[in-house]
Design an enzyme around this catalytic site. Structure first.
Site, mmCIF file in Angstrom:
data_model
loop_
_atom_site.group_PDB
_atom_site.id
_atom_site.type_symbol
_atom_site.label_atom_id
_atom_site.label_comp_id
_atom_site.label_asym_id
_atom_site.label_seq_id
_atom_site.Cartn_x
_atom_site.Cartn_y
_atom_site.Cartn_z
ATOM 1 N N HIS A 151 0.602 -1.390 -0.066
ATOM 2 C CA HIS A 151 0.322 0.314 -0.011
ATOM 3 C C HIS A 151 1.035 1.515 0.252
ATOM 4 O O HIS A 151 1.085 2.647 -0.710
ATOM 5 C CB HIS A 151 -0.936 -0.189 1.213
ATOM 6 C CG HIS A 151 -1.820 -0.843 1.719
ATOM 7 N ND1 HIS A 151 -2.583 -1.077 1.135
ATOM 8 C CD2 HIS A 151 -1.475 -2.072 1.983
ATOM 9 C CE1 HIS A 151 -3.377 -2.328 0.982
ATOM 10 N NE2 HIS A 151 -3.101 -3.244 1.945
HETATM 11 O O1 RIB Z 1 -4.609 0.128 5.350
HETATM 12 C C1 RIB Z 1 -3.270 0.225 4.678
HETATM 13 C C2 RIB Z 1 -2.393 0.705 5.809
HETATM 14 O O2 RIB Z 1 -3.311 0.293 7.090
HETATM 15 C C3 RIB Z 1 -1.169 1.407 5.454
HETATM 16 O O3 RIB Z 1 -0.530 2.206 5.253
HETATM 17 C C4 RIB Z 1 -0.807 0.079 6.274
HETATM 18 O O4 RIB Z 1 1.025 -0.066 6.930
HETATM 19 C C5 RIB Z 1 -1.137 -0.009 7.221
HETATM 20 O O5 RIB Z 1 -0.348 0.910 8.364
#
Ligand code: RIB
Ligand code: CA
Length: 311
Positions: A233
């Protein structure tokens, strides 16, 4: 020219983003927040990661330990391990560091219009910095954030059916931030869920630290998803930082639910009708939301960068 600050709740996918940030040669500093783990653990993790990459000239500043209003979500460690980095390495680092909020504000005041802030955790630090310096939207060049879920491509929330983790951690901070006129680019899980790195691709990065801290999550993914891979992500914020042309941009105001069953849900203006009452959207600044992108180009760029290439 170093003109990037990374605000992180460093967990494993955050580490991929931090590596890419270092490889840009433009990383000015790292600010930490609670999120995947406590502020103590995320601050220790940021220091450990920089040390493992032999990086001595990027400082770490410590930010918020809890959300503005709601209680902090306490992680049980089942995704990224008890330490937030896959429980692979001993971490002798200390959790103390200079204050992150004043660091962000001071950098923006000293170099107006030059600094980009990439946020890859809850938006609490940015909200606190905005409260400290109301001119911040005009002082920062751009904010690029991983967060939110708009239901595109079938991707709804990953914390609840409605809400993505970073926004769900502190919906009040997110609502304040999106109501402010930042030059803000938001990369939600509508986009990030389409960029999955499998174990072979991780090995191709030839980065032992990243691969070793990923093993815990790969085991989790194999057990529950029958697949050894990970959505990186947070890394997409850094891909956008260098190659915005890989992404499809949508301009829209953004509102956030701060109560009820949809707590943490992000809302955008929909072409055919308002997803929420028009009066909530009226007068809000428009931001850029990324709902689609060139996954092949994104992955190729990440591989070239990880191998030290100048893509
Ligand atoms: O939903 C994804 C996010 O949540 C990313 O930043 C991951 O590191 C978690 O913090
Ligand atoms: Ca994160």
């Amino acid at each position: 020219m170093r003109d990037l600050i990374l605000d992180t709740d460093i967990g494993v996918d955050d580490a991929y983003a931090l590596r890419l940030a270092l490889l840009t040669g433009r990383l000015l500093g790292v600010t930490t927040t609670y999120g995947n783990e406590s502020i103590d653990k995320t601050t220790k993790n940021a220091k450990l990661s920089l040390r493992k990459w032999q990086c001595q000239d990027v400082g770490v500043c410590r930010g918020a330990s809890q959300p503005l209003v709601k209680p902090r979500i306490i992680s049980d460690g089942h995704i990224f391990g008890q330490d937030g980095l896959g429980d692979h390495y001993e971490n002798p680092e200390t959790p103390d560091a200079p204050d992150a909020i004043s660091y962000i504000v001071n950098c923006a005041r000293e170099r107006p219009g030059e600094i980009t802030l990439a946020t890859i955790g809850p938006l609490t630090n940015l909200a606190l910095a905005l409260n400290l310096e109301p001119r911040l939207p005009s002082l920062l060049r751009q904010v690029i954030s991983m967060g939110g879920a708009f239901g595109k491509n079938g991707h709804t929330g990953n914390m609840t059916h409605f809400a993505e983790f970073n926004i769900y951690c502190d919906p009040h901070a997110a609502e304040q931030v999106f109501a402010a006129p930042f030059n803000h680019v938001l990369i939600p899980i509508d986009m990030t869920h389409d960029v999955i790195i499998d174990e072979q691709e991780m090995k191709a990065y030839q980065d032992d630290f990243l691969y070793n801290i990923s093993l815990f999550y790969l085991d989790f993914s194999e057990k529950y998803e029958k697949f050894r891979g990970m959505c990186v992500h947070d890394a997409l914020t850094l891909v956008y930082f260098e190659h915005p042309e890989f992404f499809e941009e949508t301009r829209t105001p953004i509102a956030v639910s701060t109560a009820g069953i949809t707590l943490g849900q992000t809302h955008r203006r929909l072409s055919s009708y308002q997803s929420i009452p028009d009066d909530v959207m009226r007068g809000r600044p428009e931001h850029t939301v990324i709902l689609n992108g060139d996954v092949k180009a994104i992955k190729e760029f990440m591989l070239e960068r990880m191998l030290g290439g100048k893509a």
